[in-house]
Every structure is written in C-alpha cells, then in structure tokens.
Design a protein around this motif. Structure first.
Motif, PDB file in Angstrom:
ATOM      1  N   PRO A  37     -96.220  30.483   9.992  1.00 19.47           N
ATOM      2  CA  PRO A  37     -96.903  30.533  11.294  1.00 19.47           C
ATOM      3  C   PRO A  37     -98.289  29.878  11.295  1.00 19.47           C
ATOM      4  N   SER A  38     -98.957  29.844  10.153  1.00 19.35           N
ATOM      5  CA  SER A  38    -100.246  29.139  10.085  1.00 19.35           C
ATOM      6  C   SER A  38    -100.047  27.649  10.317  1.00 19.35           C
ATOM      7  N   VAL A  39     -99.032  27.088   9.682  1.00 20.46           N
ATOM      8  CA  VAL A  39     -98.739  25.665   9.857  1.00 20.46           C
ATOM      9  C   VAL A  39     -98.352  25.410  11.312  1.00 20.46           C
ATOM     10  N   TRP A  40     -97.517  26.293  11.873  1.00 22.56           N
ATOM     11  CA  TRP A  40     -97.125  26.162  13.278  1.00 22.56           C
ATOM     12  C   TRP A  40     -98.355  26.147  14.184  1.00 22.56           C
ATOM     13  N   LYS A  41     -99.319  27.021  13.898  1.00 22.06           N
ATOM     14  CA  LYS A  41    -100.531  27.110  14.713  1.00 22.06           C
ATOM     15  C   LYS A  41    -101.323  25.810  14.650  1.00 22.06           C
ATOM     16  N   TRP A  42    -101.448  25.219  13.459  1.00 17.69           N
ATOM     17  CA  TRP A  42    -102.173  23.954  13.339  1.00 17.69           C
ATOM     18  C   TRP A  42    -101.509  22.870  14.182  1.00 17.69           C
ATOM     19  N   LEU A  43    -100.182  22.894  14.209  1.00 18.54           N
ATOM     20  CA  LEU A  43     -99.441  21.873  14.955  1.00 18.54           C
ATOM     21  C   LEU A  43     -99.408  22.148  16.457  1.00 18.54           C
ATOM     22  N   SER A  44     -99.075  23.363  16.828  1.00 19.88           N
ATOM     23  CA  SER A  44     -98.856  23.652  18.245  1.00 19.88           C
ATOM     24  C   SER A  44    -100.147  23.749  19.037  1.00 19.88           C
ATOM     25  N   LYS A  45    -101.202  24.143  18.398  1.00 20.42           N
ATOM     26  CA  LYS A  45    -102.474  24.284  19.099  1.00 20.42           C
ATOM     27  C   LYS A  45    -103.435  23.152  18.757  1.00 20.42           C
ATOM     28  N   ALA A  46    -102.908  22.139  18.074  1.00 10.79           N
ATOM     29  CA  ALA A  46    -103.699  20.980  17.665  1.00 10.79           C
ATOM     30  C   ALA A  46    -104.959  21.408  16.913  1.00 10.79           C
ATOM     31  N   LYS A  47    -104.820  22.435  16.095  1.00  9.09           N
ATOM     32  CA  LYS A  47    -105.930  22.880  15.251  1.00  9.09           C
ATOM     33  C   LYS A  47    -106.043  21.926  14.071  1.00  9.09           C
TER      34      LYS A  47
END
Length: 91
Positions: A37-47
C-alpha cells in the motif's frame, strides 16, 4: 529545442516504469522493505518516492536517480560525473 528538467509528473512516470520493470507493486515493496500500500500511495497520489529508496530502485531497474527524484538528484550532478569520467588522464 530547450532541455527542460523533468516535471513532477515525469518523475511519477519514472516510478511507474520502475514498478513495471520490477513486475508489480509488491515486488517493489519487497525490494524496499515497505508495504505494497505504500507503493500504491506513491503512485496513486503522485507522492514522491522517498529519498531513502531512490538508489535501490535505480540499482534494481536502471531508471536513473535523476528521473526518479530530479529535485534531489539534479541533471547537473550526472552531467558533472560524465564530464569527469571523460576527462580522466590517458595512461
């Protein structure tokens, strides 16, 4: 034609390419010791990819640290390294 530094969206694209190169978000997470989910967050929220993970991603995928985080690894640094490598004295 002007050379422009990568925009935040291009660094996001670089992270997306890294995930594709590794095969999945889970593979990236395992490499970095974080949750998927951390990787998903970087991708989906453009973090931005956290700085402490940039070199591991570069080593695993070949995607340059400058592409992944141009804010902390500017192109000028890689240009200087290339210049110094080309200026090595011939033996």
């Amino acid at each position: 034609m002007l050379d422009r530094p990568p925009t935040p969206s291009s660094s996001h694209d670089a992270l997306r390419r890294a995930v594709e190169a590794m095969g999945s978000q889970s593979a990236v997470a395992r490499l970095l010791g974080v949750s998927q989910p951390s990787v998903w967050k970087w991708l989906s929220k453009a973090k931005a990819l956290p700085a402490e993970h940039v070199l591991a991603i570069e080593a695993a995928t070949g995607i340059s640290k400058h592409e992944l985080r141009p804010d902390i690894y500017p192109a000028a640094d890689s240009d200087k390294a290339a210049l110094h490598a080309n200026m090595a004295p011939a033996l």
